[in-house]
Write a protein that holds these residues in place. Structure first.
Motif, PDB file in Angstrom:
ATOM      1  N   GLU A 215       1.112  -1.465  -0.110  1.00 35.79           N
ATOM      2  CA  GLU A 215       0.168   0.489   0.301  1.00 35.79           C
ATOM      3  C   GLU A 215       0.837   1.295  -0.335  1.00 35.79           C
ATOM      4  O   GLU A 215       1.498   1.379   0.876  1.00 35.79           O
ATOM      5  N   VAL A 216       0.538   2.577  -0.673  1.00 35.95           N
ATOM      6  CA  VAL A 216       1.198   3.347  -0.785  1.00 35.95           C
ATOM      7  C   VAL A 216       0.373   4.608  -0.613  1.00 35.95           C
ATOM      8  O   VAL A 216      -0.744   4.540  -1.593  1.00 35.95           O
ATOM      9  N   LYS A 217       0.014   5.666   0.493  1.00 30.52           N
ATOM     10  CA  LYS A 217      -0.765   6.587   0.592  1.00 30.52           C
ATOM     11  C   LYS A 217      -0.282   7.629   0.751  1.00 30.52           C
ATOM     12  O   LYS A 217       1.213   8.144   1.998  1.00 30.52           O
ATOM     13  N   GLU A 218      -1.298   8.271   0.509  1.00 31.20           N
ATOM     14  CA  GLU A 218      -0.972   9.978   1.297  1.00 31.20           C
ATOM     15  C   GLU A 218      -1.090  10.215   2.702  1.00 31.20           C
ATOM     16  O   GLU A 218      -2.778   9.654   2.981  1.00 31.20           O
ATOM     17  N   ALA A 219      -0.655  10.364   3.554  1.00 26.55           N
ATOM     18  CA  ALA A 219      -0.131  10.639   4.893  1.00 26.55           C
ATOM     19  C   ALA A 219      -1.789  10.971   5.529  1.00 26.55           C
ATOM     20  O   ALA A 219      -2.015  12.228   4.820  1.00 26.55           O
ATOM     21  N   GLU A 220      -2.959  10.626   6.487  1.00 21.81           N
ATOM     22  CA  GLU A 220      -3.467  11.076   7.185  1.00 21.81           C
ATOM     23  C   GLU A 220      -3.551  11.247   8.779  1.00 21.81           C
ATOM     24  O   GLU A 220      -2.382  10.578   9.492  1.00 21.81           O
ATOM     25  N   GLU A 221      -3.529  11.913   9.585  1.00 22.09           N
ATOM     26  CA  GLU A 221      -3.259  12.530  10.834  1.00 22.09           C
ATOM     27  C   GLU A 221      -3.686  11.162  11.597  1.00 22.09           C
ATOM     28  O   GLU A 221      -4.417  10.462  11.787  1.00 22.09           O
ATOM     29  N   ARG A 229       3.494  -0.972   4.391  1.00 18.99           N
ATOM     30  CA  ARG A 229       2.916   0.711   3.833  1.00 18.99           C
ATOM     31  C   ARG A 229       3.833   1.361   4.089  1.00 18.99           C
ATOM     32  O   ARG A 229       4.888   1.160   4.597  1.00 18.99           O
ATOM     33  N   VAL A 230       3.305   2.220   2.492  1.00 17.38           N
ATOM     34  CA  VAL A 230       4.315   3.269   2.436  1.00 17.38           C
ATOM     35  C   VAL A 230       3.232   4.935   3.094  1.00 17.38           C
ATOM     36  O   VAL A 230       2.424   5.243   1.977  1.00 17.38           O
ATOM     37  N   LEU A 231       3.855   5.047   3.836  1.00 20.13           N
ATOM     38  CA  LEU A 231       3.310   6.826   3.619  1.00 20.13           C
ATOM     39  C   LEU A 231       3.904   7.868   3.478  1.00 20.13           C
ATOM     40  O   LEU A 231       5.192   8.306   3.612  1.00 20.13           O
ATOM     41  N   ILE A 232       3.277   9.110   2.652  1.00 17.07           N
ATOM     42  CA  ILE A 232       3.814   9.679   1.841  1.00 17.07           C
ATOM     43  C   ILE A 232       3.217  11.418   2.455  1.00 17.07           C
ATOM     44  O   ILE A 232       2.189  11.229   2.397  1.00 17.07           O
ATOM     45  N   ALA A 233       4.517  12.253   2.853  1.00 18.42           N
ATOM     46  CA  ALA A 233       3.829  13.235   3.470  1.00 18.42           C
ATOM     47  C   ALA A 233       3.701  14.201   2.331  1.00 18.42           C
ATOM     48  O   ALA A 233       3.455  13.863   1.432  1.00 18.42           O
ATOM     49  N   PRO A 234       1.913  14.815   3.043  1.00 20.62           N
ATOM     50  CA  PRO A 234       1.065  15.637   2.219  1.00 20.62           C
ATOM     51  C   PRO A 234       1.597  17.398   1.628  1.00 20.62           C
ATOM     52  O   PRO A 234       2.407  17.308   2.189  1.00 20.62           O
ATOM     53  N   GLY A 235       1.802  17.290   0.888  1.00 19.17           N
ATOM     54  CA  GLY A 235       2.091  18.436   0.157  1.00 19.17           C
ATOM     55  C   GLY A 235       1.543  19.604   1.142  1.00 19.17           C
ATOM     56  O   GLY A 235       0.452  19.890   1.801  1.00 19.17           O
ATOM     57  N   ASN A 236       2.732  20.860   1.764  1.00 22.49           N
ATOM     58  CA  ASN A 236       2.762  21.990   2.779  1.00 22.49           C
ATOM     59  C   ASN A 236       2.522  20.889   3.921  1.00 22.49           C
ATOM     60  O   ASN A 236       1.454  21.719   4.915  1.00 22.49           O
TER      61      ASN A 236
END
Length: 352
Positions: A215-221, A229-236
């Motif tokens: 799984e690769v996803k934009e990280a959420e709080e 699982r791979v979490l990618i920091a959201p822009g800004n």
């Protein structure tokens, strides 16, 4: 040193004049020509052999991305995309990167909120960095034609014993594909900070999620960091790690930019050093600037195994070089060797 020779390609005469004014204000840059469409640009590329080309996307007779694909096949040229679509069209953004663009910027506008001086300085700095970049140093990873089957293991129910933290910037969207292609379905819980504008990190994560068996996803709080699982920091948003009982989670915040970027990898890596220590691996991939160097050093001091991408395979050897100069990297490796090296170290730790 000789001046950086720039060719400006844009169908708008106003934009051509504005870019020429900005770039000519730098004593290190010479605008050697301009072109209103790709066919004129093709001839001028052959004639002038510029160091850097600035390129619009929407142009008559041929769009800029199709033109760039042809240029990179026949006369590879360091290219910055200037486009109004760079802000609103994520598909255009990623197509441009895949075609070979080194940097993508929103097209300068007369009514910008920031001053002309600030905008001019940003564009000049980008051109100088791109002029030093390597062209096509990495092998592209093809997107599979059919959806990748995700692992059916129960790894998401387990705690994360090993964790990987990755920093990347210019050239990183393609470098991350190469790095992740060397990882198995049960990849250790992985955190990624890739410098990207707001709105694009979700599209990037969704695209990667289709390519790989994990799984690769934009990280959420509050997202949990677990194997597979791979979490990618959201822009800004800066992303940091924290521990709750036996589990790791991420938190997001909008503290001031660090090293002029948000997200900043140093925030993420320093938190990994604090909470994971020797059970982590840290990686700094291609990118301009020095983000990630201090964080990688803290990870190394905490007992983590640390790697920097080597100069030969970087698009821009800025961030990895800063890490190496600090003594933060245990090893400096070619991009396609990094995943295997980390898996070897992680297997050794698990067996110990």
């Amino acid at each position: 040193m000789s001046k950086i020779r720039v060719l400006i390609v844009d169908d708008s005469a106003v934009i051509r004049r504005l870019l020429e004014k900005f770039l000519s204000s730098s004593p290190d840059i010479e605008v050697v020509g301009s072109a209103a469409d790709p066919y004129i640009a093709r001839d001028k590329l052959v004639q002038l052999k510029p160091d850097v080309m600035t390129l619009d996307v929407e142009m008559p007779r041929m769009d800029g991305i199709s033109f760039l694909e042809k240029v990179m096949q026949h006369m590879p040229t360091r290219t910055i995309i200037f486009s109004s679509l760079a802000k609103t069209g994520s598909e255009t953004y990623f197509r441009a990167l895949e075609a070979g663009a080194i940097e993508i910027m929103e097209k300068p506008s007369i009514d910008v909120s920031q001053s002309m001086e600030t905008l001019s300085a940003q564009i000049i700095e980008k051109v100088k960095v791109v002029a030093r970049a390597r062209i096509n140093p990495i092998k592209k990873v093809a997107t599979p034609g059919t959806p990748v089957q995700k692992s059916t293991s129960t790894s998401l129910a387990r705690t994360t014993h090993q964790l990987i933290a990755v920093a990347s910037s210019t050239g990183g969207t393609e470098a991350l594909k190469v790095f992740l292609s060397g990882m198995p379905a049960n990849i250790p819980g992985t955190l990624v900070v890739q410098h990207m504008p707001p709105g694009f990190t979700k599209s990037f994560a969704d695209n990667l999620n289709k390519m790989f068996p994990f799984e690769v996803k934009e990280a959420e709080e509050g997202d949990q960091v677990v194997p597979g699982r791979v979490l990618i920091a959201p822009g800004n948003y800066h992303m940091e790690l924290y521990r709750s009982g036996a589990y790791y989670h991420v938190k997001l915040h909008q503290e001031a930019p660090l090293h002029s970027v948000r997200p900043a990898a140093d925030y993420m890596m320093k938190s990994v050093a604090k909470f994971v220590g020797k059970n982590a691996c840290g990686v700094v991939l291609t990118g301009m600037g020095k983000d990630g160097a201090e964080g990688l050093l803290e990870m190394k001091k905490a007992g983590a195994y640390t790697v920097a991408q080597n100069e030969e395979t970087c698009v821009v050897y800025g961030m990895p070089q800063a890490a190496v100069n600090l003594g933060a990297a245990d090893k400096v490796l070619a991009l396609d060797k990094i995943a295997g090296e980390l898996l070897s170290k992680i297997s050794a730790k698990d067996a110990a």
